[in-house]
Design a protein around this motif. Structure first.
Motif, PDB file in Angstrom:
ATOM      1  N   ASN A  57      -8.536  10.269  -0.736  1.00 12.66           N
ATOM      2  CA  ASN A  57      -8.325  11.502  -1.486  1.00 12.66           C
ATOM      3  C   ASN A  57      -7.536  12.540  -0.696  1.00 12.66           C
ATOM      4  O   ASN A  57      -7.594  13.730  -0.974  1.00 12.66           O
ATOM      5  CB  ASN A  57      -9.680  12.079  -1.923  1.00 12.66           C
ATOM      6  CG  ASN A  57     -10.324  11.241  -3.003  1.00 12.66           C
ATOM      7  OD1 ASN A  57      -9.636  10.711  -3.873  1.00 12.66           O
ATOM      8  ND2 ASN A  57     -11.642  11.096  -2.956  1.00 12.66           N
ATOM      9  N   SER A 103     -10.666   5.163  -4.045  1.00 12.64           N
ATOM     10  CA  SER A 103      -9.602   4.227  -4.378  1.00 12.64           C
ATOM     11  C   SER A 103     -10.091   2.784  -4.328  1.00 12.64           C
ATOM     12  O   SER A 103      -9.701   1.959  -5.156  1.00 12.64           O
ATOM     13  CB  SER A 103      -8.428   4.417  -3.412  1.00 12.64           C
ATOM     14  OG  SER A 103      -7.421   3.462  -3.640  1.00 12.64           O
ATOM     15  N   ASN A 145      -0.707   8.249  -7.707  1.00 10.33           N
ATOM     16  CA  ASN A 145      -1.047   8.469  -6.308  1.00 10.33           C
ATOM     17  C   ASN A 145       0.029   7.981  -5.348  1.00 10.33           C
ATOM     18  O   ASN A 145      -0.210   7.910  -4.143  1.00 10.33           O
ATOM     19  CB  ASN A 145      -2.371   7.770  -5.965  1.00 10.33           C
ATOM     20  CG  ASN A 145      -3.571   8.620  -6.350  1.00 10.33           C
ATOM     21  OD1 ASN A 145      -3.518   9.837  -6.289  1.00 10.33           O
ATOM     22  ND2 ASN A 145      -4.649   7.979  -6.760  1.00 10.33           N
ATOM     23  N   SER A 162     -11.471   6.575 -13.381  1.00 13.58           N
ATOM     24  CA  SER A 162     -11.849   6.674 -11.967  1.00 13.58           C
ATOM     25  C   SER A 162     -13.285   6.196 -11.772  1.00 13.58           C
ATOM     26  O   SER A 162     -14.090   6.146 -12.689  1.00 13.58           O
ATOM     27  CB  SER A 162     -11.698   8.108 -11.468  1.00 13.58           C
ATOM     28  OG  SER A 162     -12.575   8.985 -12.169  1.00 13.58           O
ATOM     29  N   THR A 202     -16.597  12.605  -7.327  1.00 16.13           N
ATOM     30  CA  THR A 202     -15.341  12.347  -6.631  1.00 16.13           C
ATOM     31  C   THR A 202     -14.867  10.967  -7.063  1.00 16.13           C
ATOM     32  O   THR A 202     -15.426  10.398  -8.006  1.00 16.13           O
ATOM     33  CB  THR A 202     -15.520  12.410  -5.101  1.00 16.13           C
ATOM     34  OG1 THR A 202     -14.248  12.259  -4.474  1.00 16.13           O
ATOM     35  CG2 THR A 202     -16.468  11.329  -4.613  1.00 16.13           C
ATOM     36  N   ASN A 226     -14.117  13.093 -13.096  1.00 18.25           N
ATOM     37  CA  ASN A 226     -12.795  13.116 -12.491  1.00 18.25           C
ATOM     38  C   ASN A 226     -11.829  12.484 -13.486  1.00 18.25           C
ATOM     39  O   ASN A 226     -12.004  12.612 -14.699  1.00 18.25           O
ATOM     40  CB  ASN A 226     -12.833  12.346 -11.151  1.00 18.25           C
ATOM     41  CG  ASN A 226     -11.786  12.810 -10.170  1.00 18.25           C
ATOM     42  OD1 ASN A 226     -10.601  12.636 -10.406  1.00 18.25           O
ATOM     43  ND2 ASN A 226     -12.225  13.402  -9.060  1.00 18.25           N
TER      44      ASN A 226
END
Length: 767
Positions: free
Chosen positions: A319, A665, A305, A640, A662, A636
């Protein structure tokens, strides 16, 4: 008088005497608070109450059936009474009927502190705004030092004289199925515990206060029958329906009551922490994902990321490609990446620190809360009449605390020469800004204008973590005045918010000034920083109260989820999931955004295992939400996680027990931090005591004066590298540095393996 009539009269008298005898045991406790018990049968049309009839004796006749009530009431040590009630329809039928237990209190006062864990704090008796998620602030909340604490549209007791009020919840709305209160007038505390479910499903928890506010009823309804279910700052039709009964149907209700002397709200909170698992019993955390595997998976995600955009380079905290500072992990997820001691990631972290300090610091020294990938500053909680860009005080507290921790970690790793002067200057400017705000206003406010340094919105505990950051800055930059300021701010927030209101709140960007868990844990961090700096045990006592407040936000038991839900299918044990706020009615895997290591430090300082148990529960609940092969949660990336663990119907009955597909973070960051800052195994070599946080088991084999031998077993399907902190009482009395984890030894335990470890003064050796 006929024999048949005499037998009937004798039977009725006997049943009345039995019921009264059982009632007397319970009322002996309730009388301390001018309370009494009622048992009722209620008939409904949908959620409209048609009739309520009270048992005066063992049997009750209604128009359509005959009911029987059986009680087993037991007085327990410590001022407790345990009640098991069986209610049966013996004959006839009963359409849409529910059974309720009501605890009626006379000599009630609006000054009583009322608590339902994770749902109601101080009765939620505050000004309310909006009718939905994250309502806009009205104009009168801006630049107004006297603004009253203001919450979203949540269940609440009325603050208006002459206005009656009702709070109607179900057990799934509470972190512990409990209703508690403290009476300043009587100097008494009261805790009512019940179970999540009966054979009829989740139960209801209702608080009914009259208009004069001199009487109040606490009720358990079996099942829950509410006109409206509470949502995220609003209400919607509950869809509740009472069951139809036929002859022979029965239900068992179990509850327990505690009445005790209490000097203040902190006394109630501490007693609650002792009691919260008494009825449900110990929960059973599952060992499924070692911390080291969690760290590896989450840091792999974070590596992927890292992006370069027009405005700079950073690890994405959301995201999308925009950057949000603090709170949901911006410039916090950099810390575990720095801890990897990897050259590539260290350079990336440096680039993000460059970006944050160059692009986001305002003229006053305060930071803006975010910036788009194109370079446009992101406003927060703005009002059209006040165009000055504002930012969350919470985010600025995070910046100071975590920027200081980055500097400490670089020095600990031997990379102090990498520290840019601009990073230190930015931290010092921010600390100076906080000091100026405190000196001028005696608080930090909720929203700040980074250009001018003025408080835009006052009140709340948004500055919960600021004292911890100020203490770190004081020691790093040798500014003694900041130490005193940090202590004064901690004392202020403790007295105003914790001791007098029994809540902390307002430090999330998507709520009003609602009570929330993040401020509770953030303030615990600050109180432990005060204790470690001064060694004054009065700070430790305040930290213990704060930890008890934190515990009100954590699921104390493993809820039953619908068997067809995602969590139900995984049979996950979710005790330790942390509720977000009284507005955002869901639990989450972890503390936003922290490892909770302040709880470990509190356990280390006091020896009280309840603090360790709470932290272990949090870590294990987090692992239950991590997406892994054979354990799908987010659908996902591997490793995660996301922020929804939903025991309530706040988002609709179909949402109970279902994850959202979803990732967040901040939850992944919280997991990485737990893997780093919480030792997998803690050993006190003087006490010969072991506490295990990681997903392994350990036991003492031999314990001699100069050495201990323990075995460590890994029951999971993943190889583990388990950190181990071993120390004696003398070492445990010394403050634990923020970077102590860098030097903890690790023990490798492969999947399914048991290893033997020898612990001596010289170190830890696998045999």
């Amino acid at each position: 008088m006929s024999i048949k009539y005499r037998i009937l009269v004798t039977t009725l008298l006997l049943s009345t005497h039995i019921l009264q005898a059982q009632q007397q045991v319970a009322n002996a406790l309730l009388n301390q608070l001018h309370g009494s018990l009622r048992y009722n049968v209620c008939q409904y049309d949908g959620t409209t109450l048609l009739s309520e009839q009270t048992f005066q004796q063992e049997r009750l006749q209604t128009g359509s059936g005959d009911w029987r009530l059986q009680l087993r009431t037991t007085a327990l040590p410590g001022g407790a009474t345990d009640v098991q009630m069986v209610c049966q329809l013996e004959r006839g039928t009963a359409i849409q009927s529910a059974v309720t237990v009501s605890l009626d209190f006379a000599r009630w006062s609006a000054g009583n502190y009322v608590l339902v864990p994770a749902a109601v704090y101080n009765g939620n008796r505050y000004r309310s705004i909006g009718n939905g998620y994250n309502p806009d602030y009205p104009r009168d909340m801006y630049y107004h030092p006297g603004v009253p604490l203001t919450i979203s549209n949540n269940p609440r007791l009325s603050a208006v004289d002459g206005q009656a009020s009702v709070i109607a919840l179900q057990t799934g709305n509470a972190a512990t199925p409990a209703v508690c209160f403290f009476s300043p007038q009587e100097k008494k505390g009261f805790v009512l515990l019940t179970t999540q479910q009966t054979s009829l499903g989740n139960s209801g928890l209702t608080i009914t206060e009259n208009g004069a506010k001199d009487s109040c009823s606490l009720s358990i309804s079996v099942p829950a029958i509410r006109k409206l279910a509470t949502g995220f700052g609003d209400f919607h039709p509950s869809g509740d329906r009472a069951p139809d009964w036929k002859a022979g149907d029965e239900v068992t209700v179990h509850f327990r009551m505690y009445a005790f002397d209490a000097e203040n709200i902190p006394a109630l909170l501490q007693r609650f922490m002792e009691l919260r698992k008494e009825l449900s019993g110990p929960n059973q955390p599952r060992n499924i994902l070692p911390m080291s595997k969690l760290l590896q998976c989450a840091t792999d995600i974070c590596r992927g990321n890292f992006i370069e955009v027009k405005t700079g380079a950073y690890y994405r905290p959301e995201n999308n490609d925009d950057f949000q500072l603090g709170w949901v992990s911006g410039m916090i997820n950099t810390y575990p990446m720095l801890a990897l001691n990897d050259e590539k990631e260290r350079k990336r972290v440096a680039r993000e620190l460059d970006f944050v300090t160059e692009k986001l610091q305002g003229e006053s020294g305060y930071f803006y809360g975010g910036i788009t990938a194109e370079g446009k500053l992101r406003p927060e909680k703005m009002h059209p009449d006040f165009p000055e860009l504002q930012a969350m005080v919470r985010k600025n507290g995070d910046v100071l605390f975590w920027l200081m921790k980055h500097l400490l970690l670089l020095n600990e790793q031997g990379y102090g020469k990498m520290i840019r002067p601009q990073w230190e200057q930015a931290a010092k400017r921010l600390a100076t800004a906080f000091a100026a705000t405190w000196q001028k206003h005696g608080e930090f406010g909720q929203y700040i204008a980074p250009r001018t340094g003025e408080i835009a919105v006052y009140n709340s505990t948004a500055g919960a973590i600021v004292p911890a950051g100020m203490m770190l800055a004081s020691r790093y930059f040798h500014v003694v005045a900041w130490t005193k300021m940090a202590e004064n701010a901690s004392a202020f927030y403790y007295l105003r918010d914790v001791e007098k209101q029994g809540l902390t709140g307002g430090d999330c960007g998507d709520i009003s000034q609602d009570a929330n868990s993040e401020s509770a844990f953030g303030f615990l961090e600050s109180l432990m920083a005060m204790y470690y700096h001064s060694g004054d045990r009065r700070w430790l006592q305040k930290a213990e109260t704060q930890a008890a407040l934190c515990a009100t936000w954590a699921l104390s038991y493993d809820p039953v989820f619908p068997p067809g839900s995602a969590i139900g299918k995984l049979q996950s044990h979710m005790a330790g999931a942390i509720w977000a706020s009284i507005q955002n009615k869901h639990a989450a895997p972890g503390i936003c955004t922290s490892s909770g290591d302040a709880l470990f430090k509190l356990f280390r300082a006091t020896g009280n295992r309840r603090y360790a148990d709470l932290l272990r529960d949090i870590q294990h609940a987090h692992a239950e939400a991590v997406n892994m092969p054979g354990h799908p949660t987010t659908n996902n990336l591997v490793g995660s996680s996301m922020e929804r663990i939903q025991p309530s119907d706040a988002e609709g009955k179909g949402s109970i027990g279902n994850f959202i597909n979803t990732r967040n973070s901040w939850t992944e960051t919280a997991g990485m931090l737990m893997a780093l800052e919480v030792p997998g195994i803690y050993v006190n070599t003087d006490k010969k005591d072991i506490y295990v946080f990681d997903h392994v088991t350990a036991k003492v084999v031999t314990a001699e004066k100069s050495a201990m031998v323990i075995t460590v077993t890994n029951p999971t399907m993943y190889n583990a590298s388990v950190s181990l902190l071993a120390e004696n009482d003398r070492q445990a009395a010394v403050p634990l540095s923020y970077t102590a984890f860098v030097k903890w030894p690790h023990v490798t335990v492969n999947a399914g393996q048991t290893v033997t470890v020898r612990i001596t003064r010289e170190g830890v050796v696998a045999i």
